[in-house]
Design an enzyme around this catalytic site. Sequence first.
Site, PDB file in Angstrom:
ATOM      1  N   ASP A  57      24.764 112.191  34.756  1.00  0.00           N
ATOM      2  CA  ASP A  57      25.989 112.748  34.165  1.00  0.00           C
ATOM      3  C   ASP A  57      25.667 113.231  32.752  1.00  0.00           C
ATOM      4  O   ASP A  57      25.297 112.430  31.887  1.00  0.00           O
ATOM      5  CB  ASP A  57      27.064 111.657  34.126  1.00  0.00           C
ATOM      6  CG  ASP A  57      28.404 112.150  33.595  1.00  0.00           C
ATOM      7  OD1 ASP A  57      28.456 113.275  33.033  1.00  0.00           O
ATOM      8  OD2 ASP A  57      29.395 111.416  33.722  1.00  0.00           O
ATOM      9  N   TYR A 146      40.827 122.394  31.697  1.00  0.00           N
ATOM     10  CA  TYR A 146      39.670 123.261  31.965  1.00  0.00           C
ATOM     11  C   TYR A 146      39.570 124.376  30.922  1.00  0.00           C
ATOM     12  O   TYR A 146      38.505 124.599  30.341  1.00  0.00           O
ATOM     13  CB  TYR A 146      39.805 123.865  33.361  1.00  0.00           C
ATOM     14  CG  TYR A 146      38.644 124.750  33.770  1.00  0.00           C
ATOM     15  CD1 TYR A 146      37.377 124.221  33.968  1.00  0.00           C
ATOM     16  CD2 TYR A 146      38.832 126.114  33.979  1.00  0.00           C
ATOM     17  CE1 TYR A 146      36.313 125.024  34.358  1.00  0.00           C
ATOM     18  CE2 TYR A 146      37.770 126.925  34.381  1.00  0.00           C
ATOM     19  CZ  TYR A 146      36.523 126.376  34.568  1.00  0.00           C
ATOM     20  OH  TYR A 146      35.478 127.173  34.950  1.00  0.00           O
ATOM     21  N   ARG A 187      39.793 127.483  45.606  1.00  0.00           N
ATOM     22  CA  ARG A 187      39.766 128.867  45.137  1.00  0.00           C
ATOM     23  C   ARG A 187      40.150 129.815  46.262  1.00  0.00           C
ATOM     24  O   ARG A 187      39.992 129.508  47.440  1.00  0.00           O
ATOM     25  CB  ARG A 187      38.399 129.195  44.541  1.00  0.00           C
ATOM     26  CG  ARG A 187      38.230 128.584  43.160  1.00  0.00           C
ATOM     27  CD  ARG A 187      36.876 128.854  42.546  1.00  0.00           C
ATOM     28  NE  ARG A 187      35.879 127.927  43.042  1.00  0.00           N
ATOM     29  CZ  ARG A 187      34.702 127.738  42.437  1.00  0.00           C
ATOM     30  NH1 ARG A 187      34.404 128.415  41.354  1.00  0.00           N
ATOM     31  NH2 ARG A 187      33.831 126.879  42.941  1.00  0.00           N
TER      32      ARG A 187
END
Length: 326
Positions: A57, A146, A187
């Site tokens: 990560d 985001y 999406r």
Amino acid sequence: MKRVLITGGAGFLGSHLCDRFIKEGYHVMAMDNLITGDIRNIEHLFHLPNFEFYHHDVSKYIHVPGELDYILHFASPASPIDYLKIPIQTLKVGSLGIHNCLGLARVKGARVLIASTSEVYGDPNVHPQPEEYWGNVNPIGPRGVYDEAKRFQEAITMAYHTYHGLETRIVRIFNTYGPRMRLNDGRVLPAFIGQALRGEDLTVFGDGSQTRSFCYVDDLVEGIYRLLLSDYAYPVNIGNPSEITIKEFGEEIIKLTGTKQKLVLKDLPVDDPKQRQPDITKAKAILDWEPKVSREEGLRITYDYFKNLPEEELYTAAYHREFSKK
């Protein structure tokens, strides 16, 4: 042999970038925590001596042994389903993650390219969107985790460039599609194709008049590669300026897939952009780049990829889509 670290390397875009840099003769190190990435996207590279994978990560301390020439920071959830499900991780990879990458670049003397997005323009009041436009973003709306993560990435990257003299590049990515997209990522293109393959009606949010501009992944990767090797430090739009309404796009998918289903209208999500079209004047002038693959050709390749997926993946995608609404 030059060495490049690609964060988010098991993701849709990251894996295609791994392929490109391997093809160009680089030693590639892919880093991914696999929250949204898929190890299958890069399994074909594991046997190569000039490829490494780090299951890590980037929001945590990054250590990469040896010299490093380039860092491409592509680690981030990129679809509404993902970043609405894991908003804190999205903000962390866009703040702590980029900070770690920039710090590593300083230590290694590496050049950094960060993946920003057309979402920094929000629901734009300027059309098409040039790099000089500052955007119309709701920082506390559902998409803010985001949008603001990407805006912060740009700000801290430029701060490292101006204060520390770090070599940096910023690509603003517009809607991109191609093989290795996930059917369950929310999406529009994989959602439409997945619904068509399952014999479901295609869901259009709003009245379908909102627009998008779709760029095939190979064209995008070419633009990113040219930007990395350029001497331009400021943001550059990379995308296909061929604009289409979502309703028209849904009709194209129906024609492509041969489905007998129809378009079904549902409420538009909060802060969903009404228009999206890149101004690529800078990319043409600075990088001598513009997209080459037509939407017709790119969609055919992408549809062939999706229709050859195992049947269970189609229905896993449908399950995830329904679960994400709860």
